[in-house]
Design a protein around this motif. Structure first.
Motif, PDB file in Angstrom:
ATOM      1  N   ASN A  26       0.818  -1.026  -0.167  1.00  0.00           N
ATOM      2  CA  ASN A  26      -0.008  -0.162  -0.007  1.00  0.00           C
ATOM      3  C   ASN A  26       0.982   1.265  -0.067  1.00  0.00           C
ATOM      4  OD1 ASN A  26      -1.512   2.332   1.393  1.00  0.00           O
ATOM      5  ND2 ASN A  26      -3.175   0.960   1.443  1.00  0.00           N
ATOM      6  N   ASP A  27       1.033   1.780  -1.059  1.00  0.00           N
ATOM      7  CA  ASP A  27       2.100   3.057  -1.288  1.00  0.00           C
ATOM      8  C   ASP A  27       1.841   4.182  -0.209  1.00  0.00           C
ATOM      9  OD1 ASP A  27       2.984   1.776  -3.545  1.00  0.00           O
ATOM     10  OD2 ASP A  27       1.439   2.770  -4.953  1.00  0.00           O
ATOM     11  N   GLU A  28       0.479   4.565   0.066  1.00  0.00           N
ATOM     12  CA  GLU A  28       0.539   5.672   1.159  1.00  0.00           C
ATOM     13  C   GLU A  28       0.872   5.048   2.436  1.00  0.00           C
ATOM     14  OE1 GLU A  28      -3.212   8.338   3.021  1.00  0.00           O
ATOM     15  OE2 GLU A  28      -3.620   6.541   2.170  1.00  0.00           O
ATOM     16  N   GLN A  29       0.455   3.785   3.114  1.00  0.00           N
ATOM     17  CA  GLN A  29       1.131   3.453   4.268  1.00  0.00           C
ATOM     18  C   GLN A  29       2.532   3.051   4.202  1.00  0.00           C
ATOM     19  OE1 GLN A  29      -1.326   0.179   5.309  1.00  0.00           O
ATOM     20  NE2 GLN A  29      -3.368   1.264   5.427  1.00  0.00           N
ATOM     21  N   ALA A  30       2.850   2.618   2.939  1.00  0.00           N
ATOM     22  CA  ALA A  30       4.567   2.060   2.978  1.00  0.00           C
ATOM     23  C   ALA A  30       5.303   3.592   3.156  1.00  0.00           C
ATOM     24  CB  ALA A  30       4.912   1.716   1.525  1.00  0.00           C
ATOM     25  N   ALA A  31       4.820   4.861   2.673  1.00  0.00           N
ATOM     26  CA  ALA A  31       5.634   6.180   2.864  1.00  0.00           C
ATOM     27  C   ALA A  31       5.607   6.348   4.389  1.00  0.00           C
ATOM     28  CB  ALA A  31       5.179   7.152   2.142  1.00  0.00           C
ATOM     29  N   VAL A  32       4.307   6.130   5.064  1.00  0.00           N
ATOM     30  CA  VAL A  32       4.520   6.422   6.626  1.00  0.00           C
ATOM     31  C   VAL A  32       5.588   5.386   7.208  1.00  0.00           C
ATOM     32  CG1 VAL A  32       3.129   6.449   8.714  1.00  0.00           C
ATOM     33  CG2 VAL A  32       2.201   7.033   6.458  1.00  0.00           C
ATOM     34  N   VAL A  33       5.600   4.224   6.687  1.00  0.00           N
ATOM     35  CA  VAL A  33       6.649   3.215   7.304  1.00  0.00           C
ATOM     36  C   VAL A  33       8.229   3.742   7.132  1.00  0.00           C
ATOM     37  CG1 VAL A  33       7.559   1.036   7.139  1.00  0.00           C
ATOM     38  CG2 VAL A  33       5.207   1.196   7.226  1.00  0.00           C
ATOM     39  N   ARG A  34       8.345   4.113   5.923  1.00  0.00           N
ATOM     40  CA  ARG A  34       9.678   4.685   5.624  1.00  0.00           C
ATOM     41  C   ARG A  34       9.998   6.101   6.388  1.00  0.00           C
ATOM     42  NH1 ARG A  34       7.655   4.027   0.381  1.00  0.00           N
ATOM     43  NH2 ARG A  34       8.314   1.873  -0.597  1.00  0.00           N
ATOM     44  N   ARG A  35       8.906   6.654   6.442  1.00  0.00           N
ATOM     45  CA  ARG A  35       9.068   8.041   7.441  1.00  0.00           C
ATOM     46  C   ARG A  35       9.354   7.798   9.069  1.00  0.00           C
ATOM     47  NH1 ARG A  35       8.332  13.256   7.795  1.00  0.00           N
ATOM     48  NH2 ARG A  35       7.276  14.349   9.374  1.00  0.00           N
ATOM     49  N   VAL A  36       8.707   6.527   9.552  1.00  0.00           N
ATOM     50  CA  VAL A  36       9.074   6.328  10.972  1.00  0.00           C
ATOM     51  C   VAL A  36      10.491   5.948  11.107  1.00  0.00           C
ATOM     52  CG1 VAL A  36       8.356   4.551  12.524  1.00  0.00           C
ATOM     53  CG2 VAL A  36       6.543   5.424  11.512  1.00  0.00           C
ATOM     54  N   PHE A  37      11.065   5.119  10.118  1.00  0.00           N
ATOM     55  CA  PHE A  37      12.583   4.529  10.086  1.00  0.00           C
ATOM     56  C   PHE A  37      13.372   5.777  10.292  1.00  0.00           C
ATOM     57  CE2 PHE A  37      10.682   0.291   9.705  1.00  0.00           C
ATOM     58  CZ  PHE A  37      11.622  -0.374  10.188  1.00  0.00           C
ATOM     59  N   ARG A  38      13.022   6.908   9.287  1.00  0.00           N
ATOM     60  CA  ARG A  38      13.838   7.818   9.148  1.00  0.00           C
ATOM     61  C   ARG A  38      13.844   8.772  10.383  1.00  0.00           C
ATOM     62  NH1 ARG A  38      11.690   7.873   3.866  1.00  0.00           N
ATOM     63  NH2 ARG A  38      10.116   9.627   4.361  1.00  0.00           N
ATOM     64  N   LEU A  39      12.481   9.074  11.038  1.00  0.00           N
ATOM     65  CA  LEU A  39      12.483   9.777  12.114  1.00  0.00           C
ATOM     66  C   LEU A  39      13.238   9.030  13.268  1.00  0.00           C
ATOM     67  CD1 LEU A  39       8.752  10.881  11.916  1.00  0.00           C
ATOM     68  CD2 LEU A  39      10.721  12.226  11.768  1.00  0.00           C
ATOM     69  N   CYS A  40      13.227   7.822  13.279  1.00  0.00           N
ATOM     70  CA  CYS A  40      13.872   7.011  14.543  1.00  0.00           C
ATOM     71  C   CYS A  40      15.478   7.141  14.239  1.00  0.00           C
ATOM     72  CB  CYS A  40      13.582   5.721  14.335  1.00  0.00           C
ATOM     73  SG  CYS A  40      14.399   4.429  15.636  1.00  0.00           S
ATOM     74  N   ALA A  41      15.755   7.076  12.811  1.00  0.00           N
ATOM     75  CA  ALA A  41      17.305   7.064  12.760  1.00  0.00           C
ATOM     76  C   ALA A  41      17.771   8.393  13.051  1.00  0.00           C
ATOM     77  CB  ALA A  41      17.706   6.852  11.294  1.00  0.00           C
ATOM     78  N   ASP A  42      16.943   9.476  12.810  1.00  0.00           N
ATOM     79  CA  ASP A  42      17.386  10.850  12.968  1.00  0.00           C
ATOM     80  C   ASP A  42      17.351  11.404  14.701  1.00  0.00           C
ATOM     81  OD1 ASP A  42      17.641  11.659  10.441  1.00  0.00           O
ATOM     82  OD2 ASP A  42      15.737  12.371  10.204  1.00  0.00           O
ATOM     83  N   GLY A  43      17.046  10.170  15.406  1.00  0.00           N
ATOM     84  CA  GLY A  43      17.038  10.365  16.739  1.00  0.00           C
ATOM     85  C   GLY A  43      15.918  10.697  17.602  1.00  0.00           C
ATOM     86  N   LYS A  44      14.718  10.781  16.859  1.00  0.00           N
ATOM     87  CA  LYS A  44      13.163  10.845  17.378  1.00  0.00           C
ATOM     88  C   LYS A  44      13.005   9.564  18.452  1.00  0.00           C
ATOM     89  CE  LYS A  44      11.554  14.581  15.851  1.00  0.00           C
ATOM     90  NZ  LYS A  44      10.647  15.721  16.828  1.00  0.00           N
ATOM     91  N   GLY A  45      12.370   9.809  19.493  1.00  0.00           N
ATOM     92  CA  GLY A  45      11.922   8.635  20.376  1.00  0.00           C
ATOM     93  C   GLY A  45      10.655   8.190  19.974  1.00  0.00           C
ATOM     94  N   MET A  46      10.130   7.053  20.470  1.00  0.00           N
ATOM     95  CA  MET A  46       8.863   6.376  20.011  1.00  0.00           C
ATOM     96  C   MET A  46       7.798   7.317  20.395  1.00  0.00           C
ATOM     97  SD  MET A  46       9.658   2.366  20.637  1.00  0.00           S
ATOM     98  CE  MET A  46      11.030   1.558  19.803  1.00  0.00           C
ATOM     99  N   VAL A  47       7.834   7.806  21.435  1.00  0.00           N
ATOM    100  CA  VAL A  47       6.493   8.672  22.139  1.00  0.00           C
ATOM    101  C   VAL A  47       6.586  10.051  21.086  1.00  0.00           C
ATOM    102  CG1 VAL A  47       5.595  10.222  23.778  1.00  0.00           C
ATOM    103  CG2 VAL A  47       6.948   8.038  24.324  1.00  0.00           C
ATOM    104  N   SER A  48       7.913  10.597  20.837  1.00  0.00           N
ATOM    105  CA  SER A  48       7.912  11.630  19.823  1.00  0.00           C
ATOM    106  C   SER A  48       7.389  11.424  18.440  1.00  0.00           C
ATOM    107  CB  SER A  48       9.365  12.173  19.871  1.00  0.00           C
ATOM    108  OG  SER A  48       9.748  12.810  21.046  1.00  0.00           O
ATOM    109  N   ILE A  49       7.752  10.320  17.994  1.00  0.00           N
ATOM    110  CA  ILE A  49       7.301   9.774  16.454  1.00  0.00           C
ATOM    111  C   ILE A  49       5.753   9.737  16.622  1.00  0.00           C
ATOM    112  CG2 ILE A  49       7.575   7.996  14.893  1.00  0.00           C
ATOM    113  CD1 ILE A  49      10.234   7.436  15.719  1.00  0.00           C
ATOM    114  N   ALA A  50       5.171   9.032  17.607  1.00  0.00           N
ATOM    115  CA  ALA A  50       3.662   8.907  17.608  1.00  0.00           C
ATOM    116  C   ALA A  50       2.964  10.146  17.776  1.00  0.00           C
ATOM    117  CB  ALA A  50       3.238   8.195  18.928  1.00  0.00           C
ATOM    118  N   ARG A  51       3.463  11.151  18.578  1.00  0.00           N
ATOM    119  CA  ARG A  51       2.826  12.216  18.837  1.00  0.00           C
ATOM    120  C   ARG A  51       2.859  13.008  17.198  1.00  0.00           C
ATOM    121  NH1 ARG A  51       2.410  14.828  24.066  1.00  0.00           N
ATOM    122  NH2 ARG A  51       2.469  16.783  23.146  1.00  0.00           N
ATOM    123  N   GLN A  52       4.002  13.197  16.736  1.00  0.00           N
ATOM    124  CA  GLN A  52       4.237  13.856  15.335  1.00  0.00           C
ATOM    125  C   GLN A  52       3.349  13.212  14.204  1.00  0.00           C
ATOM    126  OE1 GLN A  52       8.364  14.485  14.358  1.00  0.00           O
ATOM    127  NE2 GLN A  52       7.817  14.838  12.176  1.00  0.00           N
TER     128      GLN A  52
END
Length: 553
Positions: free
Chosen positions: A178-204
């Motif tokens: 699913n292209d729309e959801q796949a883009a979100v998955v990639r964004r989660v991994f990039r945010l994590c690699a950039d130092g965002k915590g799981m709480v911060s990622i969920a809020r964003q």
């Protein structure tokens, strides 16, 4: 309608037909059924539990009709115990499939039941093995063997075979990205690699309104730290399907999810399902590993969190209060203040998921909130005048229950005496040479009535109460309430939480944020069932409901 549902409907129809042939009447509320639940389950079958509940007292029916013994259960030890309970309750069991009574009295009856029980259990094991083999074959072919996964759509693939309505039958289900959801998955991994915590990622993600996963009921929910974590550790996004990681049932056949050893896992490469590159996966997990190492150094190697012993919380209201706006739990947050740090209650949903999930950002000092709740309890619930009223009502129910027991016992003794007198007349008539067959049949019926009355009397006697000294009992109950309240006054959090849990009967006290001319604050309002603090001696005859003072803000 599913095949299981159709099977249950057929069994009900056959059982009702069987009862009609024997002249028995079937009441709708005495039909016990469980659709789509394994016969190895006993606690999780509501229909079966309702049947067992009728055995606690005198059963309202004399006959139980089943297709065969396996309908009661497919675990030989448990099924044998159920058959014994039914027999002791005076219920006769009939199997309509081969028109016979299921007996458990003699040695041969028990041997036959043991044999058929093992055969039923063996069939359950064979069915499990057939299902396992079919799922393994699907997994090897790359077909879906479970539910939906975020980032993919489940697509049904039709076969060339048509069903009864001329429509193509479903052959299997495949996953497609699913292209729309796949883009979100990639964004989660990039945010994590950039130092965002799981709480911060969920809020964003919630603040940006990005599509969230669905829960087990298929409804879309907001992002949470746990849903972010599940994405970060799902290797399917690398194009790697892992099957057979868990086992659904325990050796007894009951549903109990357990992990399998890694040697049992089946790993299948499916590059067409890859969403995350190896580099993005490594960057995110290197960041997680680094954060974990820093955390462990700071805690001297200990993993903090909920203790394995499930000890009570050290805070009075966590788990016992909720946000009145979204229904989420209240949590304790530490914040810097002049002279040190202070503790506050706040909405966990806002903290973990952001303002798109709940806008309640109000924090209230923990000590102040605790004092307000305890003061309201002292003023409205555990006040001496309230407890005196509760004790009076409890004693009245105690007296009523005791008198009811006596009246019922006296009535049963009179009926048994009447049946004994009837038996004497019938025996005299038989001795005088009357209509012997009719008199013997009447004597048999009278003895059956007496047996039923004797069983009912034994049940009544099991609830017998000794003569109560009501003055002493009143003092005991009043002292019990005073002792309970003194425990709260000592501010011992553990005992206090247990008392609060009883008072509110497991319901959580809503804290609703309010803004007016005086500023921002929390209002709370609930109902406390004070009768649940009664000691066991009183609870045997006194219902805990009916003593429910309101706890205002």
């Amino acid at each position: 309608m599913s095949e299981d549902a159709r099977s249950v409907e057929r069994q009900k129809a056959r059982a009702i037909e069987y009862a009609g042939r024997h002249g028995w009447t079937v009441q709708p509320h005495h039909i016990f059924e469980d659709d789509g639940i394994s016969g190895a389950e006993f606690e999780r079958r509501p229909g079966f539990q309702r049947l067992k509940e009728t055995l606690r007292h005198r059963p309202p029916f004399r006959y139980l009709i089943v297709m065969d013994e396996s309908r009661l259960g497919r675990e030989s030890i448990e099924t044998a115990h159920v058959l014994k309970q039914l027999s002791l309750a005076g219920v006769r069991i009939f199997a309509y499939l081969d028109d016979r009574e299921v007996l458990v009295d003699g040695l041969m009856d028990k041997m036959r039941l043991a044999f058929t029980g093992l055969m039923d259990e063996g069939e359950r094991y064979r069915a499990q093995q057939r299902t396992f083999d079919a799922m393994k074959r699907k997994a090897l072919l790359g077909h879906v063997t479970g539910g939906r996964v975020y980032g993919y759509d489940n697509v049904e693939i039709a076969s060339s075979t048509l069903d009864a309505y001329g429509r193509p039958k479903r052959d299997h289900v495949e996953r497609r990205i699913n292209d729309e959801q796949a883009a979100v998955v990639r964004r989660v991994f990039r945010l994590c690699a950039d130092g965002k915590g799981m709480v911060s990622i969920a809020r964003q993600l919630n603040d940006e309104g990005l599509p969230a996963p669905r829960n087990s009921q298929g409804r879309t929910v907001s992002w949470s730290p746990s849903s972010v974590r599940s994405l970060l550790f799902r290797r399917l996004y690398l194009g790697e399907v892992i099957w057979n990681k868990t086992k659904k049932r325990n050796p007894w056949g009951m549903q109990q999810q357990r992990k399998r050893p890694e040697t049992d896992w089946l790993k299948i490469s499916m590059p067409q399902l890859q969403i995350i590159s190896e580099a993005d996966w490594k960057a995110a997990h290197d960041r997680l590993a680094g954060t974990r190492a820093v955390y462990l150094r700071g805690t001297k190697g200990e993993l903090w969190g909920r203790p394995a012993s499930n000890l009570e919380s050290k805070y009075l209201l966590t788990g016992l209060a909720k946000c009145g706006q979204c229904g989420g739990s209240l949590y304790v947050r530490s914040s810097s203040r002049k002279g040190g740090r202070a503790l506050f209650y706040g909405c966990m949903t806002y903290h973990l998921r952001g303002k798109s999930a709940c806008t309640n950002n109000l924090l209230t000092p923990m000590d102040q909130a605790n004092e307000q709740v305890l003061a309201a309890l002292e003023r409205n619930v555990l006040h001496p005048e309230v407890t005196k009223t509760v004790v009076r009502k409890a004693l009245q129910k105690f007296r009523t229950a005791e008198q009811g027991w006596k009246d019922r016992r006296d009535a049963l003794l009179k009926r048994i005496s009447a049946v004994d007198a009837e038996n004497k007349r019938l025996v005299s008539a038989i001795s005088a040479g009357g209509d012997i067959p009719a008199l013997v049949e009447a004597l048999k019926a009278a003895n059956e009535r007496k047996d039923g009355l004797v069983r009912e009397l034994a049940e009544v006697n099991s609830y017998q109460h000794s003569e109560a000294d009501y003055d002493e009992l009143e003092k005991e109950l009043q002292a019990h309430f005073e002792a309970s309240w003194k425990t709260i006054l000592t501010r011992q959090v553990g005992p206090s939480r247990q008392i609060l849990r009883k008072l509110f009967d497991g319901a959580r006290l809503p804290f609703t944020p309010t803004i007016d001319a005086e500023g921002s604050r929390y209002d709370f309002h609930g109902t406390a069932s004070i009768g649940r603090l009664l000691p066991d001696r009183a609870k045997k005859v006194v219902s805990p409901t009916g003593f429910e003072p309101v706890l205002p803000a």
